[in-house]
Design a protein around this motif. Structure first.
Motif, PDB file in Angstrom:
ATOM      1  N   GLY A 107       5.671  -1.119  -2.713  1.00 58.25           N
ATOM      2  CA  GLY A 107       6.192  -0.565  -1.472  1.00 58.25           C
ATOM      3  C   GLY A 107       5.389   0.646  -1.013  1.00 58.25           C
ATOM      4  N   TYR A 108       5.129   1.572  -1.940  1.00 53.69           N
ATOM      5  CA  TYR A 108       4.367   2.767  -1.551  1.00 53.69           C
ATOM      6  C   TYR A 108       2.938   2.417  -1.176  1.00 53.69           C
ATOM      7  CZ  TYR A 108       1.556   6.922  -1.773  1.00 53.69           C
ATOM      8  OH  TYR A 108       0.645   7.913  -1.466  1.00 53.69           O
ATOM      9  N   SER A 109       2.366   1.414  -1.850  1.00 52.72           N
ATOM     10  CA  SER A 109       0.965   1.068  -1.578  1.00 52.72           C
ATOM     11  C   SER A 109       0.754   0.688  -0.120  1.00 52.72           C
ATOM     12  CB  SER A 109       0.521  -0.088  -2.481  1.00 52.72           C
ATOM     13  OG  SER A 109       1.107  -1.331  -2.073  1.00 52.72           O
ATOM     14  N   ARG A 110       1.773   0.130   0.532  1.00 46.36           N
ATOM     15  CA  ARG A 110       1.625  -0.287   1.927  1.00 46.36           C
ATOM     16  C   ARG A 110       1.458   0.923   2.847  1.00 46.36           C
ATOM     17  NH1 ARG A 110      -0.309  -4.889   2.087  1.00 46.36           N
ATOM     18  NH2 ARG A 110       0.629  -5.463   4.082  1.00 46.36           N
ATOM     19  N   VAL A 111       2.081   2.043   2.477  1.00 45.93           N
ATOM     20  CA  VAL A 111       1.884   3.293   3.227  1.00 45.93           C
ATOM     21  C   VAL A 111       0.547   3.914   2.848  1.00 45.93           C
ATOM     22  CG1 VAL A 111       2.795   5.613   3.651  1.00 45.93           C
ATOM     23  CG2 VAL A 111       4.370   3.676   3.387  1.00 45.93           C
ATOM     24  N   HIS A 112       0.229   3.871   1.555  1.00 46.96           N
ATOM     25  CA  HIS A 112      -0.981   4.522   1.043  1.00 46.96           C
ATOM     26  C   HIS A 112      -2.247   3.937   1.650  1.00 46.96           C
ATOM     27  CE1 HIS A 112      -2.882   7.118  -1.958  1.00 46.96           C
ATOM     28  NE2 HIS A 112      -3.782   6.146  -2.146  1.00 46.96           N
ATOM     29  N   ILE A 113      -2.251   2.623   1.898  1.00 50.01           N
ATOM     30  CA  ILE A 113      -3.465   2.009   2.463  1.00 50.01           C
ATOM     31  C   ILE A 113      -3.391   1.925   3.987  1.00 50.01           C
ATOM     32  CG2 ILE A 113      -3.867   0.692   0.365  1.00 50.01           C
ATOM     33  CD1 ILE A 113      -2.809  -1.778   1.768  1.00 50.01           C
ATOM     34  N   GLY A 114      -2.313   2.472   4.565  1.00 46.74           N
ATOM     35  CA  GLY A 114      -2.257   2.646   6.017  1.00 46.74           C
ATOM     36  C   GLY A 114      -1.869   1.426   6.815  1.00 46.74           C
ATOM     37  N   VAL A 115      -1.124   0.465   6.234  1.00 48.85           N
ATOM     38  CA  VAL A 115      -0.749  -0.720   7.007  1.00 48.85           C
ATOM     39  C   VAL A 115       0.732  -0.716   7.403  1.00 48.85           C
ATOM     40  CG1 VAL A 115      -2.581  -2.162   6.060  1.00 48.85           C
ATOM     41  CG2 VAL A 115      -0.368  -2.076   4.906  1.00 48.85           C
ATOM     42  N   HIS A 116       1.500   0.252   6.923  1.00 50.26           N
ATOM     43  CA  HIS A 116       2.914   0.337   7.274  1.00 50.26           C
ATOM     44  C   HIS A 116       3.339   1.797   7.391  1.00 50.26           C
ATOM     45  CE1 HIS A 116       4.432  -3.732   7.288  1.00 50.26           C
ATOM     46  NE2 HIS A 116       3.842  -3.989   6.116  1.00 50.26           N
ATOM     47  N   TRP A 117       4.317   2.033   8.262  1.00 48.13           N
ATOM     48  CA  TRP A 117       5.001   3.316   8.312  1.00 48.13           C
ATOM     49  C   TRP A 117       6.041   3.343   7.195  1.00 48.13           C
ATOM     50  CZ3 TRP A 117       2.618   6.526  11.493  1.00 48.13           C
ATOM     51  CH2 TRP A 117       1.977   6.025  12.621  1.00 48.13           C
ATOM     52  N   PRO A 118       6.363   4.503   6.681  1.00 52.25           N
ATOM     53  CA  PRO A 118       7.377   4.579   5.614  1.00 52.25           C
ATOM     54  C   PRO A 118       8.695   3.917   5.974  1.00 52.25           C
ATOM     55  CG  PRO A 118       6.210   6.662   5.780  1.00 52.25           C
ATOM     56  CD  PRO A 118       5.736   5.823   6.929  1.00 52.25           C
ATOM     57  N   SER A 119       9.136   4.056   7.227  1.00 60.05           N
ATOM     58  CA  SER A 119      10.413   3.446   7.607  1.00 60.05           C
ATOM     59  C   SER A 119      10.341   1.920   7.564  1.00 60.05           C
ATOM     60  CB  SER A 119      10.839   3.910   8.999  1.00 60.05           C
ATOM     61  OG  SER A 119       9.859   3.577   9.960  1.00 60.05           O
TER      62      SER A 119
END
Length: 505
Positions: free
Chosen positions: A153-165
């Motif tokens: 879940g965090y990796s999707r924010v870390h690599i810039g493809v998703h917002w945290p929400s």
């Protein structure tokens, strides 16, 4: 750092990403480069198309215990639903721009970033669905897998493809889907059933005074190994192998011995049922040693482990449990410890047990339900004087749970209760309605389903004689069946524990 223009902030169903989203992404972007960047990118890529979870599910299924295997199946089923809805329904309905490329350092970015809607995160939904489904069946396995799901879940924010929400929404949705599976696939309770009171018998050290009847062909041919092990642990016991034309004569002869104080049985449910009939008839305690493929009775009674029964023999302790009986055509009497059934149920049991050890009881039962319903012929009967047509009849010894779904566990083996369920064939479109109700968790509201808890039930078949299945054995036919409960009729040798004998009191 610029994220979205005013026009971009106002567009889409979801609208502008929140200031908290932007702040969190900014904080993540300022974290200095470490080897974890590559690891998180690789982890996120591994979770594409749920490959990571399918691999973990396969490992748990092959190497895990019974609860872990059930959890793997439930997790993968929840994942498939959550992923399908999140990616195929939610994303088109709630379009949202993904974070701009420059929101994270270049080293973190994917070569080919996704172009679908950012909301919700399908990766997070799949991860949460899998780990929540696993947790429902095997909390210990879920504890080990949960950090991996959180990292995905965090990796999707870390690599810039998703917002945290996006990630939070996806995770909440995935968990909710997994929790909803309980509505139509009950979580099995692995605790032993509530039994009757503890009683004291003469101790039988090393099996002295015990007639041990074993089935060498039980447990996929492993019965000989089980018998050999018990010969070593109980050297003073008399051992008799099941089978042969003169088996009943040999048993009757041994029953007349003055030094016989208890019976023992090693085998599956069918063997246990046959020997339990002798124990009830001669009022002898019974020592059960699980040696079959599934061993439902031994598991429900809490004697699946050999040590528990051996300890009962050494200590001279036993508990009272219910058995059930069926009288065929007013003459032949048959004892059963688990279930008896008519109609398509014997075929249902055969198909279910073929798949149960591989994929879990509920999925196996679902497959069996569909196959049998579309092949079965209606059985015209009277149940306690009421005329009806049914696809299958189930009579359980004791209270089975849940009442409104496919039975998964037996919380009680006391109280003189028969759990009677049948599927009606005299309702329009009954086959389709039954399948729909089973897979949507609405069986209790369906006119095709009847459930009662009684102490006796009479069933008369209107046509020719039909097969009766008792504890997996289909070797009797008849037209008139009287099913009765035998409250506390069997004394089961077991080292008594208040937690088992007094459960739910």
């Amino acid at each position: 750092m610029r994220f979205l223009s005013t026009r971009e902030r106002d567009g889409g169903v979801i609208g502008m990403t929140s200031s908290l989203d932007r702040w969190l992404v900014g904080r993540s972007a300022r974290v200095r480069a470490t080897p974890a960047d590559r690891a998180l990118k690789a982890l996120s890529t591994a979770a594409d198309k749920s490959r990571l979870w399918m691999a973990l599910g396969a490992v748990l299924f092959v190497a895990g215990d019974r609860s872990a295997r059930r959890g793997a199946v439930r997790g993968l089923l929840a994942l498939s639903i959550a992923s399908g809805v999140a990616n195929g329904v939610a994303k088109p309905l709630f379009p949202r721009r993904r974070p701009p490329d420059e929101s994270v350092p270049f080293v973190r970015r994917l070569v080919a970033p996704p172009v679908s809607s950012s909301f919700p995160s399908g990766h997070a939904a799949s991860a949460a669905a899998f780990v929540t489904g696993l947790a429902l069946e095997s909390p210990a396995a879920a504890v080990a897998v949960a950090p991996v799901a959180a990292a995905v879940g965090y990796s999707r924010v870390h690599i810039g493809v998703h917002w945290p929400s996006d990630v939070v929404a996806g995770a909440l949705f995935g968990s909710a889907v997994a929790l909803v599976t309980r509505r139509w696939w009950a979580v099995r309770d692995d605790e032993p059933a509530a039994l009757g009171p503890v009683e004291h018998i003469d101790p039988l050290p090393k099996g002295a005074g015990l007639l041990l009847i074993g089935n060498p062909h039980a447990g996929s041919g492993d019965g000989d190994d089980a018998l050999a092990d018990l010969r070593e642990r109980l050297p003073a016991a008399e051992v008799l192998e099941l089978g042969g034309d003169d088996f009943e004569e040999r048993v009757d002869e041994l029953m007349r011995r003055d030094d016989l104080r208890a019976l023992g049985v090693v085998g599956g449910d069918g063997t246990v049922s046959a020997v339990a009939e002798y124990a009830v008839r001669h009022r002898l305690p019974l020592a059960v040693f699980a040696g079959g493929t599934l061993n439902h009775f031994a598991r429900d009674a809490g004697v699946e482990r050999t040590d528990v029964t051996v300890a009962g023999l050494e200590a001279g302790e036993a508990v009272r449990v219910d058995v059930a009986g069926v009288c065929l055509d007013g003459a032949e009497q048959r004892t059963f410890v688990n279930t008896a059934s008519l109609g398509g149920y014997p075929d249902f049991v055969r198909v279910r047990e073929r798949w149960e050890r591989r994929i879990g009881k509920w999925p196996a039962a679902g497959i069996a339900m569909v196959r049998v319903l579309f092949r079965a012929q209606p059985l015209h009967v009277t149940v306690d004087g009421a005329h009806t047509a049914l696809w299958m009849l189930f009579v359980g010894n004791g209270t089975y749970h849940p009442a409104d779904q496919i039975p998964m566990s037996r919380p009680e083996l006391r109280g003189g209760t028969l759990d009677v369920r049948y599927l009606r064939a005299d309702v329009p479109f009954s086959r389709l309605r039954l399948v729909f109700a089973t897979f949507t968790g609405t069986l209790e509201y369906s006119p095709t389903y009847r459930h009662r808890r009684v102490s006796r039930v009479d069933v008369r078949v209107a046509e020719e004689a039909v097969s009766l299945a008792t504890d997996g054995e289909v070797d009797h036919r008849g037209k008139d069946f009287r099913f009765t409960s035998g409250p506390s009729a069997l004394m089961l040798i077991k080292r008594g524990r208040a937690g088992n004998s007094q459960r739910n009191t």
